[in-house]
Design an enzyme around this catalytic site. Sequence first.
Site, mmCIF file in Angstrom:
data_model
loop_
_atom_site.group_PDB
_atom_site.id
_atom_site.type_symbol
_atom_site.label_atom_id
_atom_site.label_comp_id
_atom_site.label_asym_id
_atom_site.label_seq_id
_atom_site.Cartn_x
_atom_site.Cartn_y
_atom_site.Cartn_z
ATOM 1 N N CYS A 271 44.645 16.195 23.380
ATOM 2 C CA CYS A 271 43.501 16.759 23.694
ATOM 3 C C CYS A 271 43.403 17.180 25.219
ATOM 4 C CB CYS A 271 42.421 15.299 23.761
ATOM 5 S SG CYS A 271 42.123 14.921 22.035
HETATM 6 N N1 LIG Z 1 44.210 12.678 18.311
HETATM 7 C C1 LIG Z 1 43.061 12.260 19.184
HETATM 8 O O1 LIG Z 1 43.119 11.429 19.663
HETATM 9 C C2 LIG Z 1 41.974 13.216 19.092
HETATM 10 C C3 LIG Z 1 40.931 12.856 19.806
HETATM 11 C C4 LIG Z 1 39.721 13.535 19.431
HETATM 12 C C5 LIG Z 1 39.673 14.887 19.011
HETATM 13 N N2 LIG Z 1 40.797 15.308 18.380
HETATM 14 C C6 LIG Z 1 40.741 16.538 17.806
HETATM 15 O O2 LIG Z 1 40.632 16.176 16.253
HETATM 16 C C7 LIG Z 1 41.399 17.344 15.470
HETATM 17 C C8 LIG Z 1 42.380 16.757 14.740
HETATM 18 O O3 LIG Z 1 43.342 16.184 15.528
HETATM 19 P P1 LIG Z 1 44.450 15.154 15.116
HETATM 20 O O4 LIG Z 1 44.895 14.250 15.952
HETATM 21 O O5 LIG Z 1 43.801 14.336 13.630
HETATM 22 O O6 LIG Z 1 45.486 15.987 14.407
HETATM 23 P P2 LIG Z 1 46.629 15.586 13.320
HETATM 24 O O7 LIG Z 1 47.819 16.732 13.476
HETATM 25 O O8 LIG Z 1 47.124 14.284 13.651
HETATM 26 O O9 LIG Z 1 46.014 15.820 12.047
HETATM 27 C C9 LIG Z 1 45.606 16.876 11.389
HETATM 28 C C10 LIG Z 1 45.855 16.948 9.846
HETATM 29 O O10 LIG Z 1 45.474 17.917 9.332
HETATM 30 C C11 LIG Z 1 46.513 18.454 8.285
HETATM 31 N N3 LIG Z 1 45.996 19.806 8.207
HETATM 32 C C12 LIG Z 1 46.347 20.974 8.498
HETATM 33 N N4 LIG Z 1 45.972 22.064 8.204
HETATM 34 C C13 LIG Z 1 44.981 21.591 7.248
HETATM 35 C C14 LIG Z 1 44.494 22.271 6.301
HETATM 36 N N5 LIG Z 1 44.419 23.612 6.199
HETATM 37 N N6 LIG Z 1 43.932 21.605 5.367
HETATM 38 C C15 LIG Z 1 43.847 20.261 5.311
HETATM 39 N N7 LIG Z 1 44.513 19.660 5.984
HETATM 40 C C16 LIG Z 1 45.189 20.220 6.984
HETATM 41 C C17 LIG Z 1 47.532 18.203 8.929
HETATM 42 O O11 LIG Z 1 48.620 17.989 7.972
HETATM 43 C C18 LIG Z 1 47.275 16.816 9.598
HETATM 44 O O12 LIG Z 1 47.760 15.647 8.813
HETATM 45 C C19 LIG Z 1 41.848 18.494 16.665
HETATM 46 O O13 LIG Z 1 40.805 19.221 16.809
HETATM 47 C C20 LIG Z 1 41.913 17.546 17.861
HETATM 48 O O14 LIG Z 1 41.713 18.156 19.033
HETATM 49 C C21 LIG Z 1 41.936 14.613 18.333
#
Ligand SMILES: NC(=O)c1ccc[n+]([C@@H]2O[C@H](COP(=O)([O-])OP(=O)(O)OC[C@H]3O[C@@H](n4cnc5c(N)ncnc54)[C@H](O)[C@@H]3O)[C@@H](O)[C@H]2O)c1
Length: 437
Positions: A271
């Site tokens: 993030c």
């Molecule tokens: N990790 C954190 O602490 C956090 C906190 C707040 C916000 N976010 C936001 O949340 C969002 C997701 O982050 P995350 O950390 O969970 O990412 P991540 O990479 O852990 O998870 C994303 C998942 O989405 C899947 N994916 C990718 N393309 C896809 C599609 N077309 N259809 C279905 N699944 C798909 C991937 O295989 C993966 O499992 C981002 O926008 C991030 O900025 C993350």
Amino acid sequence: MSDILARITDRTAVVGIIGQGYVGLPLALVFEEAGFPVLGFDVDPAKIAALTRGESYIKHIGSARVKSAVERGKFDVTTDFDRLRECDAILICVPTPLGKHREPDLSYIHNTAREIAARLRKGQLVVLESTTYPGTTDEEVLPLLEASGLKCPEDFLLAFSPEREDPGNAHFNTKTIPKVVGGINAPSTEAAVALYAAGVDKVVPVSSARVAESCKLLENVYRSINIALVNELKVTFDRMGINVWEVIEAAKTKPFGFTPFYPGPGLGGHCIPLDPFYLSWKASEHGMWTRFIELAGEINTSMPRYVVSKVADALNDVQKSVKGSKILVLGLSYKENIDDDRESPSYELIELLQDKGALVDYCDPYFPVARHGRRHSLDLSSVPCDNATFRGYDALLVSTAHAQFKDAALYKGVALVVDTRNIVHASNEGPMTVVRA
Ligand SMILES: NC(=O)c1ccc[n+]([C@@H]2O[C@H](COP(=O)([O-])OP(=O)(O)OC[C@H]3O[C@@H](n4cnc5c(N)ncnc54)[C@H](O)[C@@H]3O)[C@@H](O)[C@H]2O)c1
């Protein structure tokens, strides 16, 4: 729309969650634990297979929770996007990285919105959770969904609700962290608020999706700027012979008006290093330059090079050069006690030291083998976390404050420790020299 509200009230609404990563998986578990049938979608078959077996691939979530959810029979996972039709609510938790030129990469959101649009049916609620710039839900997701022929709010509902995660935080979790929710119109806000209120302890409704999107960016910009401030003060105080860590400890005794932030080897995680640039990119469309964001980015991204210069100086003081020295980097995770190495500055530190000819190893109990990422691919595996191993290096470089690295006995007889996290202290029993960086 009364239909979905009734189904939320009696917990029969099927909650679909696209993306079973750090955000999507805990969210899926929260809704399942609140009594909803949950359908998790991901494009990664390995993740779906693991979840089907009741296994978690995220350490701080743990397999026991996943297994219980699977065994209760209400948590199902799939790669089959046709099953989106079964869902009453669809929450989008896909990645939002930056492109090569630090521009927002919305391709995951676009692809997901198209997958939903192809199966969209009347009465569904869609919520974007991925962090993004203000206007994405209205300007990018809505048109793609309305290309289906259905209209919002007459046929379906659309909102934004940012995720707030602090992995490894023992005091807060997905259920207890307040959830900000803003729809693109009033009926959308109402339905999304009702859904989240059924799953988490506190919901904070706001007047629009744009406010909800901006709220997340304010939170992350705030962190990025304050971390940059302490990083700059670290360098300044160091030049003046003052220990920034001691200054922060003293300052935080002020009971009001001060929140402590801590310096480090550079920003990490999914993030803080990325999200502020979503806002600066969008701001330029409005003729605005977000100077604080750019400056914070500049300071924070310069940290790995600063740390490496401190390693070089410390080796120089004992008549050694970086070239040919054996250096052990402690920690690959971007944050202590978690198995998340995304955007971790440790990778840059290792590569910068290797570029200067150092012989670099790493130690991280959370990463027996260094993962190949988008930007880095080290062919390294972790050395053991013990004193005999540590003594074999010319210098240790502490990059992550894992609890495993806090045992003073580990450093007994070690020649030199360069510490970016203030966890190692010079003593007769400890290392001979400790340099803060
Ligand atoms: N990790 C954190 O602490 C956090 C906190 C707040 C916000 N976010 C936001 O949340 C969002 C997701 O982050 P995350 O950390 O969970 O990412 P991540 O990479 O852990 O998870 C994303 C998942 O989405 C899947 N994916 C990718 N393309 C896809 C599609 N077309 N259809 C279905 N699944 C798909 C991937 O295989 C993966 O499992 C981002 O926008 C991030 O900025 C993350």
